[in-house]
Write a protein that holds these residues in place. Structure first.
Motif, PDB file in Angstrom:
ATOM      1  N   GLN A 147       8.234   2.619  -6.679  1.00 18.85           N
ATOM      2  CA  GLN A 147       9.094   1.424  -6.774  1.00 18.85           C
ATOM      3  C   GLN A 147      10.550   1.806  -6.509  1.00 18.85           C
ATOM      4  O   GLN A 147      11.054   2.801  -7.047  1.00 18.85           O
ATOM      5  CB  GLN A 147       8.963   0.787  -8.166  1.00 18.85           C
ATOM      6  CG  GLN A 147       9.601  -0.587  -8.237  1.00 18.85           C
ATOM      7  CD  GLN A 147       9.694  -1.125  -9.661  1.00 18.85           C
ATOM      8  OE1 GLN A 147       9.707  -0.371 -10.625  1.00 18.85           O
ATOM      9  NE2 GLN A 147       9.797  -2.437  -9.791  1.00 18.85           N
ATOM     10  N   LEU A 180       9.707   1.141  -2.334  1.00 19.81           N
ATOM     11  CA  LEU A 180       9.278  -0.223  -2.015  1.00 19.81           C
ATOM     12  C   LEU A 180       9.338  -1.149  -3.230  1.00 19.81           C
ATOM     13  O   LEU A 180       9.469  -0.676  -4.362  1.00 19.81           O
ATOM     14  CB  LEU A 180       7.823  -0.198  -1.534  1.00 19.81           C
ATOM     15  CG  LEU A 180       7.490   0.706  -0.343  1.00 19.81           C
ATOM     16  CD1 LEU A 180       5.977   0.789  -0.164  1.00 19.81           C
ATOM     17  CD2 LEU A 180       8.133   0.159   0.917  1.00 19.81           C
ATOM     18  N   ARG A 181       9.186  -2.459  -2.986  1.00 12.95           N
ATOM     19  CA  ARG A 181       8.947  -3.402  -4.087  1.00 12.95           C
ATOM     20  C   ARG A 181       7.564  -3.112  -4.641  1.00 12.95           C
ATOM     21  O   ARG A 181       6.634  -2.881  -3.875  1.00 12.95           O
ATOM     22  CB  ARG A 181       8.940  -4.852  -3.565  1.00 12.95           C
ATOM     23  CG  ARG A 181      10.248  -5.383  -3.056  1.00 12.95           C
ATOM     24  CD  ARG A 181      11.041  -6.144  -4.093  1.00 12.95           C
ATOM     25  NE  ARG A 181      10.326  -6.915  -5.073  1.00 12.95           N
ATOM     26  CZ  ARG A 181      10.174  -8.233  -5.045  1.00 12.95           C
ATOM     27  NH1 ARG A 181      10.639  -8.927  -4.036  1.00 12.95           N
ATOM     28  NH2 ARG A 181       9.565  -8.852  -6.024  1.00 12.95           N
ATOM     29  N   ASP A 203       5.295  -5.005  -5.830  1.00 12.11           N
ATOM     30  CA  ASP A 203       4.260  -5.963  -5.393  1.00 12.11           C
ATOM     31  C   ASP A 203       3.596  -5.524  -4.086  1.00 12.11           C
ATOM     32  O   ASP A 203       2.440  -5.858  -3.833  1.00 12.11           O
ATOM     33  CB  ASP A 203       4.858  -7.350  -5.106  1.00 12.11           C
ATOM     34  CG  ASP A 203       5.789  -7.830  -6.173  1.00 12.11           C
ATOM     35  OD1 ASP A 203       5.593  -8.946  -6.646  1.00 12.11           O
ATOM     36  OD2 ASP A 203       6.724  -7.078  -6.543  1.00 12.11           O
ATOM     37  N   ASP A 204       4.353  -4.818  -3.249  1.00  3.27           N
ATOM     38  CA  ASP A 204       3.836  -4.456  -1.920  1.00  3.27           C
ATOM     39  C   ASP A 204       3.014  -3.172  -1.938  1.00  3.27           C
ATOM     40  O   ASP A 204       2.344  -2.851  -0.959  1.00  3.27           O
ATOM     41  CB  ASP A 204       5.006  -4.292  -0.937  1.00  3.27           C
ATOM     42  CG  ASP A 204       5.775  -5.599  -0.759  1.00  3.27           C
ATOM     43  OD1 ASP A 204       5.146  -6.662  -0.896  1.00  3.27           O
ATOM     44  OD2 ASP A 204       6.986  -5.537  -0.504  1.00  3.27           O
ATOM     45  N   GLY A 241      -1.015  -3.161  -1.370  1.00  2.00           N
ATOM     46  CA  GLY A 241      -1.359  -3.517   0.012  1.00  2.00           C
ATOM     47  C   GLY A 241      -1.079  -2.372   0.976  1.00  2.00           C
ATOM     48  O   GLY A 241      -1.904  -2.048   1.835  1.00  2.00           O
ATOM     49  N   TYR A 242       0.091  -1.737   0.809  1.00  2.00           N
ATOM     50  CA  TYR A 242       0.432  -0.611   1.689  1.00  2.00           C
ATOM     51  C   TYR A 242      -0.532   0.556   1.492  1.00  2.00           C
ATOM     52  O   TYR A 242      -0.860   1.265   2.434  1.00  2.00           O
ATOM     53  CB  TYR A 242       1.863  -0.145   1.440  1.00  2.00           C
ATOM     54  CG  TYR A 242       2.919  -1.028   2.077  1.00  2.00           C
ATOM     55  CD1 TYR A 242       2.600  -1.908   3.105  1.00  2.00           C
ATOM     56  CD2 TYR A 242       4.249  -0.978   1.657  1.00  2.00           C
ATOM     57  CE1 TYR A 242       3.562  -2.718   3.691  1.00  2.00           C
ATOM     58  CE2 TYR A 242       5.222  -1.781   2.243  1.00  2.00           C
ATOM     59  CZ  TYR A 242       4.865  -2.652   3.261  1.00  2.00           C
ATOM     60  OH  TYR A 242       5.816  -3.441   3.837  1.00  2.00           O
ATOM     61  N   GLU A 258      -0.254  -4.968 -11.590  1.00  2.00           N
ATOM     62  CA  GLU A 258      -0.044  -5.286 -10.171  1.00  2.00           C
ATOM     63  C   GLU A 258      -1.270  -4.859  -9.357  1.00  2.00           C
ATOM     64  O   GLU A 258      -1.700  -5.574  -8.444  1.00  2.00           O
ATOM     65  CB  GLU A 258       1.213  -4.547  -9.691  1.00  2.00           C
ATOM     66  CG  GLU A 258       2.026  -5.242  -8.637  1.00  2.00           C
ATOM     67  CD  GLU A 258       2.465  -6.647  -9.008  1.00  2.00           C
ATOM     68  OE1 GLU A 258       1.953  -7.576  -8.367  1.00  2.00           O
ATOM     69  OE2 GLU A 258       3.310  -6.806  -9.912  1.00  2.00           O
ATOM     70  N   LYS A 276      -3.293  -7.786  -7.390  1.00  2.00           N
ATOM     71  CA  LYS A 276      -3.317  -7.832  -5.918  1.00  2.00           C
ATOM     72  C   LYS A 276      -4.745  -7.641  -5.388  1.00  2.00           C
ATOM     73  O   LYS A 276      -5.040  -8.007  -4.252  1.00  2.00           O
ATOM     74  CB  LYS A 276      -2.374  -6.775  -5.324  1.00  2.00           C
ATOM     75  CG  LYS A 276      -0.908  -7.065  -5.592  1.00  2.00           C
ATOM     76  CD  LYS A 276      -0.450  -8.327  -4.848  1.00  2.00           C
ATOM     77  CE  LYS A 276       1.017  -8.631  -5.009  1.00  2.00           C
ATOM     78  NZ  LYS A 276       1.426  -9.125  -6.316  1.00  2.00           N
ATOM     79  N   LYS A 294      -6.603  -5.254  -4.212  1.00  2.00           N
ATOM     80  CA  LYS A 294      -6.789  -4.583  -2.916  1.00  2.00           C
ATOM     81  C   LYS A 294      -7.818  -3.469  -3.063  1.00  2.00           C
ATOM     82  O   LYS A 294      -8.130  -3.029  -4.174  1.00  2.00           O
ATOM     83  CB  LYS A 294      -5.455  -3.985  -2.435  1.00  2.00           C
ATOM     84  CG  LYS A 294      -4.342  -4.988  -2.303  1.00  2.00           C
ATOM     85  CD  LYS A 294      -4.541  -5.865  -1.091  1.00  2.00           C
ATOM     86  CE  LYS A 294      -3.364  -6.812  -0.924  1.00  2.00           C
ATOM     87  NZ  LYS A 294      -3.588  -7.830   0.086  1.00  2.00           N
TER      88      LYS A 294
END
Ligand SMILES: Nc1ncnc2c1ncn2[C@@H]1O[C@H](COP(=O)(O)OP(=O)(O)OP(=O)(O)O)[C@@H](O)[C@H]1O
Ligand SMILES: O=P(O)(O)OC[C@H]1O[C@H](OP(=O)(O)OP(=O)(O)O)[C@H](O)[C@@H]1O
Ligand SMILES: [Mg+2]
Length: 286
Positions: free
Chosen positions: A10, A51-52, A54-55, A58-59, A74, A78, A80
């Motif tokens: 983060q 990064l944020r 939240d992302d 996904g990344y 999170e 998310k 994922k």
């Protein structure tokens, strides 16, 4: 070119200090330029993406980053496809439902039909379904605690740690629905070389976590009570017993789980242990 592992952490927020401290305590140097969103470790094959949070899931799923440090809240929200490889033990909090302080609450059925504001519609939705409740979920991305005060929703579902944000906003916690801490997540199916680097990193993280849970303890004990005292001190293998100038006493050194220490302290004192020193351990490899 040497393979490097990319780790997403983060950029700034509740996970940042814990993530950076963990990496630094592993002896990995991060030369970070102010404002830079990428950095490379100077002494370990690791590249950082800031990064944020939240992302990050996904990344990591997409392999933009091989690893990520993110809250369990999170990661689950998310939903994922990532592997959880380690529970890191910091940024501990819970996701809770809260309502205005002055409102009566007799149990979960009181929430039926209510509107609830949250940034976690999936976790909350799953929970409500499990409980057989029908509520209206208002998804908002932040400052969730304000929602009941501005007439946006009857209740909220947000992260709680000390409870002070709830208190400041005149809310009370009524249901805790999820507990969270920072997780290390990884892209599934990484190649053997990257898995090898993860193993090296995890070896260091495990050494830190084991050390954090244990203390080095030194104490003086009457020789005649050594057996009693050793029974109270389950050492890593076997405690060291050293002679002292006073021949009726010995010095005992061992490593013990911090929790065990507190539960044994009275018995140790009763068995004549004195001059007890408890010393933090920086790294511990079993
Ligand atoms: N009060 C808290 N105490 C401990 N951990 C927390 C607390 N609040 C949040 N966390 C954990 O830290 C994570 C990041 O929280 P933070 O408030 O920094 O997120 P954010 O505002 O969404 O940040 P970003 O700008 O990166 O999206 C949360 O997802 C949660 O796992
Ligand atoms: O129970 P407490 O100790 O008061 O912590 C809970 C608060 O911490 C987090 O927000 P944060 O302070 O990180 O601010 P944010 O809304 O900008 O994410 C979370 O979203 C809560 O609002
Ligand atoms: Mg966020």
């Amino acid at each position: 070119m040497m393979t490097k592992l990319k780790i997403a952490i983060q950029k700034s927020g509740r996970l940042s200090d814990g993530s950076l401290n963990l990496i630094r305590q592993c002896g990995i140097k991060i030369p970070r330029m102010k404002g830079a969103l990428k950095a490379e470790a100077s002494n370990f094959p690791l590249e950082f993406l800031f990064l944020r949070d939240d992302d990050i899931p996904g990344y990591v799923q997409d392999g933009v980053a091989d690893l990520g440090i993110v809250g369990a809240n999170e990661a689950v929200e998310k939903d994922k496809n990532v592997d959880t490889i380690h529970h890191l033990g910091f940024s501990k909090c819970r996701l809770s439902i809260a309502i205005p302080k002055e409102q009566a609450y007799n149990g979960i059925a009181d929430l039926d039909g209510k509107s609830i504001a949250t940034s976690y519609p999936k976790i909350l939705g799953d929970y409500l379904k499990e409980q057989g409740l029908k509520c209206e979920i208002h998804e908002i991305s932040g400052s969730v605690e304000i929602a009941p005060n501005i007439g946006l929703a009857d209740a909220i579902c947000d992260l709680v740690s000390t409870g002070s944000t709830l208190m400041q906003n005149n809310l009370k916690e009524v249901e805790s629905i999820f507990t969270s801490e920072a997780l290390m997540i990884a892209t599934p199916g990484l190649d053997a070389e990257k898995r090898g680097i993860i193993e090296q990193l995890m070896f260091r993280i495990n050494a830190l976590q084991t050390a954090g849970n244990n203390k080095y303890i030194l104490l003086n004990a009457p020789k005649k009570n050594v057996d009693t005292i050793l029974n109270l001190l389950p050492g890593m293998r076997s405690p060291s017993i050293l002679p002292l100038a006073n021949e009726e006493f010995v010095s005992i050194h061992t490593v013990i789980a911090e929790d065990d220490f507190w539960s044994k302290i009275e018995e140790l004192k009763a068995a004549g242990a004195e001059g007890i020193l408890v010393i933090p351990i920086e790294k511990m490899i079993l």
